[in-house]
Write a protein that holds these residues in place. Structure first.
Motif, PDB file in Angstrom:
ATOM      1  N   PHE A 116      36.892  39.166  40.280  1.00 23.46           N
ATOM      2  CA  PHE A 116      35.721  39.675  39.573  1.00 23.46           C
ATOM      3  C   PHE A 116      35.543  38.935  38.255  1.00 23.46           C
ATOM      4  O   PHE A 116      36.488  38.395  37.693  1.00 23.46           O
ATOM      5  CB  PHE A 116      35.861  41.183  39.320  1.00 23.46           C
ATOM      6  CG  PHE A 116      35.888  41.988  40.592  1.00 23.46           C
ATOM      7  CD1 PHE A 116      34.703  42.405  41.178  1.00 23.46           C
ATOM      8  CD2 PHE A 116      37.082  42.324  41.184  1.00 23.46           C
ATOM      9  CE1 PHE A 116      34.723  43.145  42.347  1.00 23.46           C
ATOM     10  CE2 PHE A 116      37.122  43.067  42.360  1.00 23.46           C
ATOM     11  CZ  PHE A 116      35.934  43.475  42.945  1.00 23.46           C
ATOM     12  N   ASN A 117      34.319  38.957  37.745  1.00 19.76           N
ATOM     13  CA  ASN A 117      33.975  38.231  36.524  1.00 19.76           C
ATOM     14  C   ASN A 117      34.065  39.145  35.302  1.00 19.76           C
ATOM     15  O   ASN A 117      33.137  39.281  34.541  1.00 19.76           O
ATOM     16  CB  ASN A 117      32.562  37.647  36.644  1.00 19.76           C
ATOM     17  CG  ASN A 117      32.217  36.784  35.468  1.00 19.76           C
ATOM     18  OD1 ASN A 117      33.076  36.187  34.841  1.00 19.76           O
ATOM     19  ND2 ASN A 117      30.942  36.720  35.135  1.00 19.76           N
ATOM     20  N   ASP A 118      35.222  39.811  35.135  1.00 16.52           N
ATOM     21  CA  ASP A 118      35.434  40.557  33.898  1.00 16.52           C
ATOM     22  C   ASP A 118      36.465  39.785  33.080  1.00 16.52           C
ATOM     23  O   ASP A 118      36.881  38.700  33.465  1.00 16.52           O
ATOM     24  CB  ASP A 118      35.869  42.003  34.175  1.00 16.52           C
ATOM     25  CG  ASP A 118      37.075  42.104  35.093  1.00 16.52           C
ATOM     26  OD1 ASP A 118      37.468  41.087  35.711  1.00 16.52           O
ATOM     27  OD2 ASP A 118      37.631  43.195  35.215  1.00 16.52           O
ATOM     28  N   SER A 119      36.844  40.291  31.939  1.00 16.56           N
ATOM     29  CA  SER A 119      37.775  39.559  31.087  1.00 16.56           C
ATOM     30  C   SER A 119      38.869  40.496  30.600  1.00 16.56           C
ATOM     31  O   SER A 119      38.580  41.455  29.901  1.00 16.56           O
ATOM     32  CB  SER A 119      37.027  38.963  29.896  1.00 16.56           C
ATOM     33  OG  SER A 119      37.906  38.235  29.079  1.00 16.56           O
ATOM     34  N   PRO A 120      40.129  40.243  30.955  1.00 19.64           N
ATOM     35  CA  PRO A 120      40.570  39.198  31.881  1.00 19.64           C
ATOM     36  C   PRO A 120      40.149  39.527  33.306  1.00 19.64           C
ATOM     37  O   PRO A 120      39.879  40.689  33.630  1.00 19.64           O
ATOM     38  CB  PRO A 120      42.086  39.218  31.730  1.00 19.64           C
ATOM     39  CG  PRO A 120      42.406  40.609  31.314  1.00 19.64           C
ATOM     40  CD  PRO A 120      41.248  41.078  30.485  1.00 19.64           C
TER      41      PRO A 120
END
Length: 143
Positions: free
Chosen positions: A91-95
């Motif tokens: 997924f494109n979250d951080s981290p």
């Protein structure tokens, strides 16, 4: 502070059996979770309500991908269909949150080809949660 997924852009999916599958996701619906429904435990002595218990086992549900594709993907899909392998969604979250589980491509269905429209295909992925080598039950891993 907890992060949240603001958009799907940047989310990727990979297949351990063939890291070079020639399709390019435009939309991905991640797998859901399901408990399998209730077990009715109502007794004859109940006076006003039916009673229920949850089941013990869980299901990681099938999911879909809409993707652009290279016609050469047919060669890969012939090998990938019904091949149980480790699948990883990043997924494109951080981290980045990573969901890894065993499953297979159940369906590859190209859409109608027409002038002025992108050539897309629908893929259906079925989680098996069964290790591809040992056959052992293998829970999904979130990291």
């Amino acid at each position: 502070m907890a992060t949240r997924l603001l958009q799907g852009h940047g989310t990727t999916i990979t297949f351990a059996s063939d890291a070079s599958l020639l399709f390019y996701p435009r939309a991905l619906t991640p797998p859901g979770l399901e408990g399998g429904g209730p077990i009715e435990t109502t007794l004859l002595a109940a006076t006003a309500y039916r009673m229920f218990e949850p089941k013990t086992l869980k299901t990681l549900m099938p999911f879909s991908i809409t993707a652009l594709y290279d016609p050469d993907v047919y060669t890969d899909m012939i090998a990938a269909i019904n091949t149980n392998t480790l699948i990883t969604i990043t997924f494109n979250d951080s981290p980045a949150t990573v969901l890894a589980f065993y499953g297979y491509v159940n369906r590859f269905a190209p859409g109608t080809l027409s002038e002025g429209d992108l050539a897309t295909a629908e893929l259906e992925i079925v989680p098996t949660l069964r290790h591809s080598s040992t056959g052992a039950e293998t829970a999904p891993v979130v990291s």
